[in-house]
Design a protein around this motif. Structure first.
Motif, short mmCIF file in Angstrom:
data_model
loop_
_atom_site.label_atom_id
_atom_site.label_comp_id
_atom_site.label_asym_id
_atom_site.label_seq_id
_atom_site.Cartn_x
_atom_site.Cartn_y
_atom_site.Cartn_z
N TYR A 167 62.35 -135.79 27.35
CA TYR A 167 61.35 -136.08 26.32
C TYR A 167 60.25 -137.00 26.86
N LYS A 168 60.63 -137.94 27.74
CA LYS A 168 59.65 -138.86 28.30
C LYS A 168 58.72 -138.13 29.26
N ARG A 169 59.29 -137.22 30.08
CA ARG A 169 58.46 -136.45 31.00
C ARG A 169 57.53 -135.51 30.24
N TRP A 170 58.02 -134.97 29.12
CA TRP A 170 57.22 -134.08 28.29
C TRP A 170 56.01 -134.83 27.72
N MET A 171 56.22 -136.05 27.27
CA MET A 171 55.13 -136.85 26.73
C MET A 171 54.11 -137.18 27.81
N ARG A 172 54.58 -137.41 29.04
CA ARG A 172 53.67 -137.70 30.15
C ARG A 172 52.85 -136.46 30.53
N THR A 173 53.46 -135.29 30.40
CA THR A 173 52.72 -134.05 30.65
C THR A 173 51.57 -133.92 29.66
N ILE A 174 51.87 -134.19 28.40
CA ILE A 174 50.83 -134.14 27.36
C ILE A 174 49.73 -135.15 27.66
N LYS A 175 50.12 -136.36 28.09
CA LYS A 175 49.14 -137.40 28.40
C LYS A 175 48.23 -136.96 29.54
#
Length: 296
Positions: A167-175
């Motif tokens: 979930y943290k990596r997914w949020m960083r992808t969005i960022k």
């Protein structure tokens, strides 16, 4: 009518499972050996898998490695466990600690033992080349060489290491894509770097200064391929997303070797030495009866 023996059947099965691409003495190199070699070297950053003939080049490199290891064995060259462990320790420190590093290489489909085995081979070959004086390349100071490719660029880093939760990596992808979109909509690159980058250069707008395009640094090579002034899309690595912009490409002109700085001289020699090592390794092919079956 011919009779298929058990030994013949085993050989047939082996040929179906693994195609023999080359032979060095009594050692067979199969397509599976080549796949694993490419995987490890790509992980280490020494194999370019983007060129159309990279497998042929990688096979030659693998044959050269096998020949040099056999020559090192003939010369009685050994590598201690302590030397390998020290080498391994230097690498994992770049990733944080050994736990994080080993979690990362596991995700890449590798094991610590495989990495250590590769390092041991590198050390053994280095000792051989050092003993044979094949890694020395002296150029007279007044020799004219082509200045190495150099670029000035800016960089935005969005940390995203592989060992973080999904979930943290997914949020960083969005960022990362959000930052890229902001730049495309008109936000100056320098301001975006100061606002969003995780790099220590964020305070100076992501300015990375002048960088030499090194032969084994795939990352800087990818940046250098970007057209001047164009903002790249987020580029994913095992550690982060990067957005970059090439500000300037310095001309590659003939210069005196003595006029280059240390870093530039090292890059000039780095391009020459692999060719010298390859010639040395291939001069040993007849002694080790190298045969190549690879025709693709």
């Amino acid at each position: 009518m011919g009779v298929v023996t058990l030994a013949g059947m085993n050989g047939l099965i082996l040929s179906i499972i693994a195609m023999v691409l080359a032979q060095v003495g009594n050692t067979q190199i199969t397509d599976k050996d080549l796949d694993r070699y490419i995987q490890i070297k790509a992980f280490e950053g020494y194999t370019d898998t983007t060129s159309p003939d990279f497998r042929q080049k990688a096979l030659i490199d693998l044959i050269n490695e096998e020949v040099l290891l056999l020559e090192a064995e003939k010369e009685g060259i050994t590598v201690s466990r302590e030397e390998v462990d020290n080498y391994y320790n230097l690498i994992y420190r770049e990733y944080g600690d050994s736990v994080e590093f080993e979690a990362f290489i596991k995700k890449e489909g590798l094991t610590p033992d495989e990495i250590k085995e590769s390092l041991a081979k590198d050390l053994k070959i280095f000792k051989l080349l050092e003993q044979k004086r094949e890694i020395q390349y002296e150029l007279p100071p007044n020799t004219f060489v082509t200045r190495p490719e150099e670029i000035r660029y800016r960089l935005i880093k969005i940390s995203n290491p592989g060992y973080w939760p999904f979930y943290k990596r997914w949020m960083r992808t969005i960022k990362a894509w959000y930052v890229w979109m902001q730049i495309k909509l008109g936000l100056p690159f320098e301001e975006a770097a100061r606002k969003y980058s995780d790099s220590r250069t964020r305070e100076i707008g992501g300015d990375m200064g002048i960088a030499v395009v090194e032969p084994h640094n795939r990352f800087i090579q990818i940046i250098a391929q970007n057209p001047r002034g164009k903002v790249s899309k987020p580029f994913k690595t095992p550690y982060a997303y990067f957005i970059f912009k090439v500000e300037e490409k310095l001309p590659q002109i003939p210069v005196k070797y003595s006029d280059l700085n240390y870093h530039e001289r090292r890059v000039v020699l780095e391009k020459m030495i692999p060719e010298k090592i390859s010639r040395y390794a291939q001069s040993l092919w007849p002694a080790f009866e190298v045969k190549i079956n690879f025709n693709k």
